[in-house]
Write a protein that holds these residues in place. Structure first.
Motif, PDB file in Angstrom:
ATOM      1  N   GLY A   1       0.815  -1.217   0.000  1.00  0.00           N
ATOM      2  CA  GLY A   1       0.000   0.000   0.000  1.00  0.00           C
ATOM      3  C   GLY A   1       0.841   1.256   0.000  1.00  0.00           C
ATOM      4  N   TRP A   2       1.903   1.259   0.796  1.00  0.00           N
ATOM      5  CA  TRP A   2       2.799   2.419   0.848  1.00  0.00           C
ATOM      6  C   TRP A   2       3.431   2.667  -0.525  1.00  0.00           C
ATOM      7  N   LEU A   3       3.872   1.587  -1.166  1.00  0.00           N
ATOM      8  CA  LEU A   3       4.554   1.721  -2.451  1.00  0.00           C
ATOM      9  C   LEU A   3       3.618   2.150  -3.573  1.00  0.00           C
ATOM     10  N   THR A   4       2.418   1.582  -3.598  1.00  0.00           N
ATOM     11  CA  THR A   4       1.536   1.728  -4.756  1.00  0.00           C
ATOM     12  C   THR A   4       0.321   2.634  -4.553  1.00  0.00           C
ATOM     13  N   GLY A   5      -0.107   2.767  -3.309  1.00  0.00           N
ATOM     14  CA  GLY A   5      -1.329   3.521  -3.046  1.00  0.00           C
ATOM     15  C   GLY A   5      -2.573   2.653  -3.021  1.00  0.00           C
ATOM     16  N   TYR A   6      -2.445   1.347  -3.296  1.00  0.00           N
ATOM     17  CA  TYR A   6      -3.608   0.472  -3.201  1.00  0.00           C
ATOM     18  C   TYR A   6      -4.013   0.320  -1.746  1.00  0.00           C
ATOM     19  N   ASP A   7      -5.316   0.484  -1.463  1.00  0.00           N
ATOM     20  CA  ASP A   7      -5.790   0.141  -0.129  1.00  0.00           C
ATOM     21  C   ASP A   7      -6.121  -1.356  -0.138  1.00  0.00           C
ATOM     22  N   GLU A   8      -6.487  -1.885   1.011  1.00  0.00           N
ATOM     23  CA  GLU A   8      -6.715  -3.327   1.134  1.00  0.00           C
ATOM     24  C   GLU A   8      -7.770  -3.830   0.149  1.00  0.00           C
ATOM     25  N   ALA A   9      -8.885  -3.116   0.044  1.00  0.00           N
ATOM     26  CA  ALA A   9      -9.975  -3.556  -0.837  1.00  0.00           C
ATOM     27  C   ALA A   9      -9.555  -3.524  -2.308  1.00  0.00           C
ATOM     28  N   ALA A  10      -8.875  -2.476  -2.711  1.00  0.00           N
ATOM     29  CA  ALA A  10      -8.448  -2.356  -4.105  1.00  0.00           C
ATOM     30  C   ALA A  10      -7.409  -3.417  -4.454  1.00  0.00           C
ATOM     31  N   MET A  11      -6.492  -3.660  -3.535  1.00  0.00           N
ATOM     32  CA  MET A  11      -5.484  -4.687  -3.783  1.00  0.00           C
ATOM     33  C   MET A  11      -6.140  -6.061  -3.882  1.00  0.00           C
ATOM     34  N   LYS A  12      -7.065  -6.345  -2.992  1.00  0.00           N
ATOM     35  CA  LYS A  12      -7.777  -7.622  -3.023  1.00  0.00           C
ATOM     36  C   LYS A  12      -8.529  -7.787  -4.350  1.00  0.00           C
ATOM     37  N   ALA A  13      -9.143  -6.708  -4.831  1.00  0.00           N
ATOM     38  CA  ALA A  13      -9.867  -6.759  -6.105  1.00  0.00           C
ATOM     39  C   ALA A  13      -8.915  -7.074  -7.260  1.00  0.00           C
ATOM     40  N   GLU A  14      -7.733  -6.478  -7.255  1.00  0.00           N
ATOM     41  CA  GLU A  14      -6.748  -6.748  -8.313  1.00  0.00           C
ATOM     42  C   GLU A  14      -6.267  -8.197  -8.240  1.00  0.00           C
ATOM     43  N   ILE A  15      -6.110  -8.715  -7.041  1.00  0.00           N
ATOM     44  CA  ILE A  15      -5.691 -10.108  -6.871  1.00  0.00           C
ATOM     45  C   ILE A  15      -6.789 -11.043  -7.377  1.00  0.00           C
ATOM     46  N   GLU A  16      -8.025 -10.767  -7.019  1.00  0.00           N
ATOM     47  CA  GLU A  16      -9.147 -11.595  -7.475  1.00  0.00           C
ATOM     48  C   GLU A  16      -9.329 -11.519  -8.986  1.00  0.00           C
ATOM     49  N   ARG A  17      -9.033 -10.365  -9.571  1.00  0.00           N
ATOM     50  CA  ARG A  17      -9.139 -10.157 -11.015  1.00  0.00           C
ATOM     51  C   ARG A  17      -7.996 -10.839 -11.774  1.00  0.00           C
ATOM     52  N   LYS A  18      -6.981 -11.272 -11.005  1.00  0.00           N
ATOM     53  CA  LYS A  18      -5.774 -11.867 -11.578  1.00  0.00           C
ATOM     54  C   LYS A  18      -5.068 -10.901 -12.529  1.00  0.00           C
ATOM     55  N   THR A  19      -5.022  -9.653 -12.109  1.00  0.00           N
ATOM     56  CA  THR A  19      -4.340  -8.615 -12.865  1.00  0.00           C
ATOM     57  C   THR A  19      -2.861  -8.963 -12.991  1.00  0.00           C
ATOM     58  N   ASP A  20      -2.309  -8.803 -14.201  1.00  0.00           N
ATOM     59  CA  ASP A  20      -0.888  -9.115 -14.372  1.00  0.00           C
ATOM     60  C   ASP A  20      -0.035  -8.046 -13.678  1.00  0.00           C
ATOM     61  N   CYS A  21       1.212  -8.401 -13.406  1.00  0.00           N
ATOM     62  CA  CYS A  21       2.099  -7.512 -12.641  1.00  0.00           C
ATOM     63  C   CYS A  21       2.303  -6.169 -13.337  1.00  0.00           C
ATOM     64  N   GLU A  22       2.449  -6.191 -14.644  1.00  0.00           N
ATOM     65  CA  GLU A  22       2.656  -4.933 -15.361  1.00  0.00           C
ATOM     66  C   GLU A  22       1.474  -3.991 -15.149  1.00  0.00           C
ATOM     67  N   THR A  23       0.275  -4.501 -15.307  1.00  0.00           N
ATOM     68  CA  THR A  23      -0.924  -3.681 -15.123  1.00  0.00           C
ATOM     69  C   THR A  23      -1.073  -3.256 -13.673  1.00  0.00           C
ATOM     70  N   PHE A  24      -0.789  -4.168 -12.743  1.00  0.00           N
ATOM     71  CA  PHE A  24      -0.888  -3.859 -11.316  1.00  0.00           C
ATOM     72  C   PHE A  24      -0.064  -2.616 -10.985  1.00  0.00           C
ATOM     73  N   PHE A  25       1.172  -2.570 -11.471  1.00  0.00           N
ATOM     74  CA  PHE A  25       2.031  -1.426 -11.166  1.00  0.00           C
ATOM     75  C   PHE A  25       1.707  -0.215 -12.039  1.00  0.00           C
ATOM     76  N   ASP A  26       1.367  -0.432 -13.303  1.00  0.00           N
ATOM     77  CA  ASP A  26       1.007   0.696 -14.179  1.00  0.00           C
ATOM     78  C   ASP A  26      -0.233   1.435 -13.677  1.00  0.00           C
ATOM     79  N   LYS A  27      -1.177   0.689 -13.113  1.00  0.00           N
ATOM     80  CA  LYS A  27      -2.442   1.266 -12.652  1.00  0.00           C
ATOM     81  C   LYS A  27      -2.436   1.621 -11.166  1.00  0.00           C
ATOM     82  N   ALA A  28      -1.283   1.557 -10.534  1.00  0.00           N
ATOM     83  CA  ALA A  28      -1.201   1.881  -9.105  1.00  0.00           C
ATOM     84  C   ALA A  28      -1.810   3.265  -8.873  1.00  0.00           C
ATOM     85  N   PRO A  29      -2.742   3.372  -7.923  1.00  0.00           N
ATOM     86  CA  PRO A  29      -3.476   4.624  -7.736  1.00  0.00           C
ATOM     87  C   PRO A  29      -2.634   5.804  -7.244  1.00  0.00           C
TER      88      PRO A  29
END
Length: 117
Positions: A37-65
């Motif tokens: 969360g500190w690195l990316t700005g994802y809160d717990e709910a948003a990070m969990k949603a990305e994990i459930e969505r199986k977002t690839d690593c590139e998109t996970f970091f590119d879309k960091a809030p």
């Protein structure tokens, strides 16, 4: 030119490895989540949603809030590579996270990991 394999891997497949590394050294999932969360700005709910969505690593970091501006204070070596020398932006973000989890697993205080004054 093809992308590094890590870019196409779901963050959901990498995340448990970070948690396992931390837990082996007596740290917890909540601390890994805090570091992410500190690195990316994802809160717990948003990070969990990305994990459930199986977002690839590139998109996970590119879309960091809200990438933390202090992430550039992260220095050192991960897998034989100086994180501050990595030029490709997504790979640098991945290495930043690797370094933060390494520091967590080595028992470093959270305030130091998060580069707090």
């Amino acid at each position: 030119m093809s992308k590094p394999w890590i870019y196409t891997q779901p963050f959901a497949s990498i995340y448990p490895m970070y948690v396992e590394k931390a837990e082996k050294k007596g740290r917890g999932r909540s601390e890994v989540d805090r570091v992410i969360g500190w690195l990316t700005g994802y809160d717990e709910a948003a990070m969990k949603a990305e994990i459930e969505r199986k977002t690839d690593c590139e998109t996970f970091f590119d879309k960091a809030p809200a990438p933390n501006p202090n992430r550039e204070l992260i220095t050192g070596v991960v897998c034989g590579v100086r994180v501050e020398d990595v030029e490709e932006p997504v790979m640098r973000e991945i290495r930043y996270l690797d370094k933060l989890v390494d520091e967590l697993a080595k028992g470093k205080a959270m305030e130091k990991i998060l580069r707090e004054p």
